[in-house]
Write an enzyme that holds these catalytic residues in place. Structure first.
Site, PDB file in Angstrom:
ATOM      1  CG  HIS B 134       8.201 100.922  88.031  1.00 39.07           C
ATOM      2  ND1 HIS B 134       7.344 101.860  87.508  1.00 39.07           N
ATOM      3  CD2 HIS B 134       9.007 101.608  88.903  1.00 39.07           C
ATOM      4  CE1 HIS B 134       7.601 103.052  88.046  1.00 39.07           C
ATOM      5  NE2 HIS B 134       8.611 102.924  88.882  1.00 39.07           N
ATOM      6  N   GLY B 183       8.740 103.542  81.651  1.00 38.83           N
ATOM      7  CA  GLY B 183       8.494 104.783  82.394  1.00 38.83           C
ATOM      8  C   GLY B 183       9.637 105.166  83.319  1.00 38.83           C
ATOM      9  CG  HIS B 184      11.859 104.501  87.391  1.00 47.18           C
ATOM     10  ND1 HIS B 184      13.230 104.560  87.287  1.00 47.18           N
ATOM     11  CD2 HIS B 184      11.554 105.044  88.618  1.00 47.18           C
ATOM     12  CE1 HIS B 184      13.744 105.090  88.392  1.00 47.18           C
ATOM     13  NE2 HIS B 184      12.752 105.401  89.204  1.00 47.18           N
ATOM     14  CG  HIS B 249      10.931 110.393  88.930  1.00 46.24           C
ATOM     15  ND1 HIS B 249      12.062 109.646  89.187  1.00 46.24           N
ATOM     16  CD2 HIS B 249      10.047 110.088  89.923  1.00 46.24           C
ATOM     17  CE1 HIS B 249      11.870 108.938  90.283  1.00 46.24           C
ATOM     18  NE2 HIS B 249      10.653 109.183  90.757  1.00 46.24           N
ATOM     19  CD  GLU B 301       9.128 110.142  94.069  1.00 45.63           C
ATOM     20  OE1 GLU B 301       9.140 109.783  95.266  1.00 45.63           O
ATOM     21  OE2 GLU B 301       9.298 109.370  93.116  1.00 45.63           O
ATOM     22  CD  GLU B 317      13.698 109.029  95.225  1.00 47.59           C
ATOM     23  OE1 GLU B 317      12.948 109.694  94.484  1.00 47.59           O
ATOM     24  OE2 GLU B 317      13.814 107.801  95.149  1.00 47.59           O
ATOM     25  CB  CYS B 319      16.962 106.952  94.722  1.00 45.36           C
ATOM     26  SG  CYS B 319      16.500 105.496  95.664  1.00 45.36           S
ATOM     27  CB  CYS B 385      13.668 103.090  95.715  1.00 39.62           C
ATOM     28  SG  CYS B 385      12.945 104.692  96.096  1.00 39.62           S
ATOM     29  CB  CYS B 386      15.924 105.777  99.726  1.00 39.40           C
ATOM     30  SG  CYS B 386      15.195 106.977  98.579  1.00 39.40           S
TER      31      CYS B 386
END
Lengths: 613, 613
Positions: B134, B183-184, B249, B301, B317, B319, B385-386
């Site tokens: 990240h 990755g994200h 994801h 996720e 999720e 997010c 994160c949310c």
């Protein structure tokens, strides 16, 4: 046979004379009925010899019978319509015409009470030899007319004729006397009406006996003798208390069930109750069109097999739709369930109403749900039962609005206007509806009681309505009383002398998809908004040919009220599956402009971009 | 691969700073956000060492890294939220706090521009060795915060940090330089934002390069090396322009498509356009819950197989729902189609909004559609994160209301308030919405133009709405402009300086039945009214246990607005399949009272007395 335990509500009807309709929908139709339809029907009855047949039979003039053996009934039905019209508004000229005709009718009654001009004039020796010749059918309509005219004017002349005729039937037929299965039901419900106005028990008992005659092989005559029809055509295949399925000629069947409901109102017979529940389910769950139309087949003017609901060849006789109102109105009173008033409404705004032109002088006998443009209303028919049925149905339409439940009032149909209802306790209540129904779902009800008192008001939440709001005295109802029971919100409370109820029924555009069993409509949708079923008519959609439009169940529609169009209609405008503009009008209003195709069930466009859930 | 020809609309967003929300629904939430949520998130970032990590990395204090490697991002997202809040309403105290944190952030940036406190503090020698750590995800959120804070305050400090970081990425990665598959996803959309504020072409080109890196086997690190996940988890299985299916994801996937839409807005690449259309359909047509939730599986996720939409175990999720808004908002601007704004709305009122308590200080990470009573919002998460996504999503919600179409305005979301929009021609237009949306479908739009001029107003007709009425200056629209095109009514005309539009959207209670492919919901129904999805919560229905209620698709519901309940909600009350009273509340409002079960999809009661058609 499983018994269905049903508590009878035995509500009482509220006569249309207690109901004033002052709205944009029905009021103009009632005016047209009085000014155009009734005079037109009278003229036609005159021109076609229907009225003269009575004078001939009475020996007042010379001549032979003209027309068909059931033509007497049309004259009776027009008189019934005139009576209803007079109840709402006196009209000495119309009354004078009726009196004149009643004199002719009375003259045609034979000394023993017999009355059916066909036999009197043509074949007096053949009376009661063919159960299909509508002798009692004619008699039934005479009785209905007589009761109505007596109630309208207080004049007994026609009622006396009717009683004498009924007594004649009672002399000839009954336990230990002759058997009789009248081919076309009607007498049975009429005899209950006669009982109600005379309180003579023998009339409703004769009705019951006539009902019970069916299904035991007593029928005979041309219909019974043909292989083609058989007793099921006349609902003579099973005893009425064993009825499970709707069969045969649609109007006959409906008149039968109407009479059965009438008799149950008096007798409470649980076998009849069970039979009515069964046959009602079989009718509306498997054999009714979205318009309320019934009887798909021209061949037998009636039923075929379950879910056989073709559109172009749909027969759907106007009389059958009207008869569905008669039956369902009785069922509503009997069982206090709004689902029957739902059917009444469906017929009122669709299947029955389509039968008459906006001008009031042209009629459909047959009401298909699709036409390539060759089906049109005409001024009259050789068999003119439909115009004359409309002539008595429409002026009495106010009777379907309310019911008196004992200690309460059920509001069944919403229309702007007011009604006076007297409770069993003697309390008088005036209800005033302010609404633009059926174009808008908001209804304000002013409740004015003679004095502050406890009673119940039942508001029908129509079956097409999923969501509603209701306020009493400006406050939301929140408890169980705000929830429907048998399709009604029941508001029990002590009402002050001036109270208000605001009811708001969600009235969205609804896309209807047929059950999979209805093969004809697989891959098709229909559109309904509130009680109104819509159709495509060529004039509004002239770019394409018949059945070329498709419509997506997820398309949106503009809801636009056009006061100048077709007597004032809310049209629905959108785009079809190919993105072409299209417009839907109420089904009842079709074939009132230049001719062209019409469709209720439109091909369903492929859904694009549906969500996954 | 078939090319889908799509004309790009390339509408422009209308910043939320031009939109004043003054309504009963969002306004109180915005107040709570500012008063409770933002301070709570700041406190949590402080308590958990998230902020201190920057001071440590900057050498301002001693200590080791605390928490998880992506924790920097939470601080950035709170600063982004603060920036949005400041744009709407100055708050010197909040601004001072942000400035203080920004100083810490700036101190943590290494001399070459690198910034990710985990590596600086824990493993400086291991930078860029694991694409799953990240580093650029953190960087992306820094950039978003920097752009927001610059726009809010005009202060360049954080923006300079962001540019230096982006330049650092640009130095290391790109054509002829090192490969990198983050990755994200997140950096890609952030770089387009940075391009938009700086107009430096290299930023969007780096974004495009990063997007194009995917699907060519360049990825490595712990995720790629495991059999369990594989590249599809990170959307690294196919080149983005070949994307056909949503995989892996959920939040990552959504951020990827958001960035692709951003890049298309600049590049117009038809391959990207086609890919976006394909993956959008695959997402919403096969992998989205009725709440807008996506990503059913807790395990990854994310996504599993088509139509796998379990209720109790739904991950969904928060997010991911917010990211669906980001993506669909871009899609709406790109293609000028209301169907994307439909999804934005679905998330706003359901999937995303459920993530935050009415008090603003408790959050769901996971949003199931059914719970036996053991799932509750909490103040914070290790992976938080949310909450921080809500902290930046909610204060900027006004940006989804309108779009500037060039010579017109699209009204995407209805909420009471006003907006100022400037056309390409320079004409300024003020739009004022008067409405009780989402509780009522009536919207009055006052149109006030700087001068009388010709322009277009596009009104979204939501996908849930089948029927609508629209009037301009009190007159019905009747022509083609009254029909929807891409989900909008397009009203093209010369507007006077003071004009009005009245829009009435039918907002009925809708009974939703799942597609047959969704096995979980076979034999179940859900209820939606307008944009609001409903649920049963135990407190209102305590008589029965979990999943004991059934509901008929033909039942009617009382629609009752209760201003005192749950911040003001319209509840739906009716009777279940067994005739027991039940009450539905908006899904977003569940778990705000005493704990108990919750269900969105209710067992469908057997239909009784259905009509035949």
């Amino acid at each position: 046979m499983t018994k269905i335990k049903t508590q009878l509500s035995n509500w009482q009807g509220v006569p249309f004379t207690n109901v004033i309709i002052e709205d944009v929908f029905w009021r103009p139709r009632l005016e047209v009925l009085k000014k155009v339809t009734l005079p037109a029907c009278l003229t036609k009855c005159e021109e076609t010899g229907r009225i003269t047949n009575f004078a001939k039979a009475g020996g007042l003039i010379e001549g032979t019978f003209e027309g068909i053996y059931f033509n007497d009934s049309d004259v009776y039905k027009v008189i019934e319509g005139i009576a209803y019209s007079l109840m709402s508004e006196p009209d000495p000229e119309l009354e004078a015409q009726a009196d004149r005709i009643i004199d002719l009718i009375a003259s045609a009654q034979e000394s023993d009470g017999y009355l059916s001009t066909y036999y009197t004039l043509e074949a007096p020796e053949s009376k009661w030899t063919d159960m299909e010749k509508h002798e009692m059918y004619n008699g039934g309509h005479l009785i209905e007319a007589a009761v109505a005219y007596f109630e309208a004017t207080g004049k007994r002349k026609l009622l006396d004729v009717a009683c004498k005729l009924a007594d004649h039937y009672d002399d000839l037929f009954g336990p230990g006397k002759r058997h009789w299965v009248e081919g076309h039901e009607e007498i049975e419900l009429a005899l209950v009406k006669l009982y109600r106005v005379t309180r003579e028990q023998r009339y409703w008992k004769l009705s019951l006996w006539l009902l019970e005659e069916r299904g035991h092989g007593h029928g005979f005559g041309e219909i019974w003798d043909t292989k083609e029809w058989g007793p099921a055509y006349c609902q003579d295949d099973v005893p009425v208390r064993d009825t499970r399925r709707v069969t045969g000629h649609a109007v006959r069947a409906m008149y039968l069930y109407t009479a059965m409901a009438d008799v149950v109102h008096v007798s409470g017979d649980p076998d009849f109750v069970d039979a009515l529940h069964r046959v009602w389910s079989h009718t509306v769950e498997r054999n009714m069109y979205v318009t309320g139309g019934i009887g798909p087949s021209r061949h037998n003017e009636g039923f075929t097999h379950d879910y056989d609901l073709p559109n172009e060849s749909a027969y759907c006789e106007t009389c059958a739709a009207i008869a569905m109102v008669f039956w369902n109105h009785r069922m509503n009173l009997l069982f206090g369930d709004a689902k029957y008033a739902d059917v009444v409404e469906r017929e009122m705004y669709n299947g029955a109403l389509a039968g008459i032109s906006l001008t009031g002088d042209k009629f459909f006998y047959v009401n298909p749900l699709a036409s390539k443009g060759d089906h049109h209303r005409v001024p009259w028919f050789d068999t003119s039962c439909c115009p004359t049925n409309l002539a008595r149905f429409l002026p009495s339409i106010g009777q379907y609005s309310y019911a008196q439940t004992g200690q309460g009032i059920a509001v069944n149909q919403y229309m702007n206007g007011e009604a006076e209802i007297v409770m069993e306790s003697g309390l008088g209540v005036k209800l005033k509806q302010t609404t633009q129904y059926p174009w808008n779902g908001k209804i304000e009800l002013a409740v004015e009681a003679d004095k502050s008192d406890f009673f119940s008001i039942y508001l029908r939440i129509p079956g097409w309505c999923r969501g509603y709001k209701v306020k009493v005295r400006g406050k939301s109802l929140l408890g169980v009383e705000a929830l429907t029971e048998r399709g009604y919100i029941a508001i029990h409370r002590a009402w002050s002398q001036n109270d208000t109820i605001e009811l708001e029924l969600d009235m969205p555009v609804e896309i209807i998809q047929a059950r999979p069993e209805v093969l004809e409509n697989q891959g098709r949708i229909a559109i309904q908004r509130g009680p109104i079923v819509y159709c495509l008519e060529q004039l509004d959609n002239s770019r394409l040919s018949y059945d070329a439009y498709s419509f997506s169940a997820h398309e949106t529609l503009l809801v636009d009220h056009q006061p100048e169009l077709l007597g004032g209609v809310t049209v629905l405008k959108g785009k079809d599956g190919e993105g072409r503009p299209c417009q839907f009008i109420p089904y009842y209003a079709w074939d009132n402009r230049e001719s062209g195709y019409m469709q209720v069930w439109i091909r369903k466009a492929e859904d694009k971009g549906l969500y996954s859930f």
